[in-house]
Scaffold this active site. Structure first.
Site, short mmCIF file in Angstrom:
data_model
loop_
_atom_site.label_atom_id
_atom_site.label_comp_id
_atom_site.label_asym_id
_atom_site.label_seq_id
_atom_site.Cartn_x
_atom_site.Cartn_y
_atom_site.Cartn_z
N HIS A 177 20.96 -39.84 17.91
CA HIS A 177 20.40 -40.98 17.54
C HIS A 177 18.93 -41.04 17.00
O HIS A 177 18.31 -40.08 17.11
CB HIS A 177 20.07 -41.99 18.85
CG HIS A 177 19.20 -41.84 19.69
ND1 HIS A 177 19.55 -40.73 20.83
CD2 HIS A 177 17.95 -42.22 20.18
CE1 HIS A 177 18.64 -40.59 21.63
NE2 HIS A 177 17.38 -41.36 21.09
N HIS A 179 13.10 -38.85 14.02
CA HIS A 179 13.99 -37.77 14.41
C HIS A 179 15.23 -37.91 14.94
O HIS A 179 15.36 -38.98 15.81
CB HIS A 179 13.08 -36.58 14.88
CG HIS A 179 12.71 -37.13 15.95
ND1 HIS A 179 11.75 -37.91 16.62
CD2 HIS A 179 13.12 -36.59 17.61
CE1 HIS A 179 11.37 -37.93 17.79
NE2 HIS A 179 12.31 -37.24 18.49
#
Length: 170
Positions: free
Chosen positions: A116, A34
């Protein structure tokens, strides 16, 4: 209860990230790959309802967008984390700024927001440098459509599950 806000990339990006996360991320089994929009925080029932209302409002005005992940990077020496980095962080930054506004403003963030996908964490310095040295040589070209935001909560066994998902409808 502990709550957080994330977006999940498409399955092919999760599969790529998970090929590394299986070995390098102790949180692999607790949450899918995620991008975190808002760090986990304890909320009361009232705070949860305020967050749901806020997420409904901001996602109704925000359009879906695409992200491009093009390299592996690290937060070393601050954190021993390896991650898939975005070519252009602006759309994720804008989404983060909207999520973390109004009633969900973070007074003193622990870190500067860097969108990220984590592929490794809690690594020794030696392992981080070894894996990073190999991965940074790989050509990475992954794209993903981001069309929803997920409000997650942590269960008693430490895993994360969706409380509610919000479509980007702008």
């Amino acid at each position: 209860m502990l709550y957080g806000v994330v977006v999940f990339p498409e399955k092919h990006v999760q599969d790529f990230a998970n090929s590394w996360r299986r070995r390098l991320d102790p949180h692999y089994s607790a949450i899918p790959a995620h991008l975190t929009l808002r760090e986990a925080e304890e909320w009361s029932d009232d705070e949860l309802q305020t967050a749901v209302n806020h997420l409904e409002q901001i996602t109704s005005a925000m359009p879906a967008f695409s992200i491009q992940l093009n390299r592996v990077s690290t937060f070393y020496p601050v954190n021993h984390v390896l991650y898939l980095a975005l070519q252009d962080t602006v759309p994720m930054q804008q989404l983060h700024d909207k999520v973390c506004s109004g009633p969900m403003t973070i007074a003193e963030p622990k870190y500067v927001f860097t969108p990220h996908v984590t592929i490794g964490q809690e690594l020794s310095a030696e392992e981080l440098h070894d894996v990073y040295g190999n991965l940074r040589m790989q050509a990475i070209d992954l794209s993903s459509r981001i069309d929803r935001v997920h409000l997650l909560y942590q269960t008693d066994n430490g895993s994360w599950t969706a409380y509610q998902s919000f479509l980007l409808r702008g």
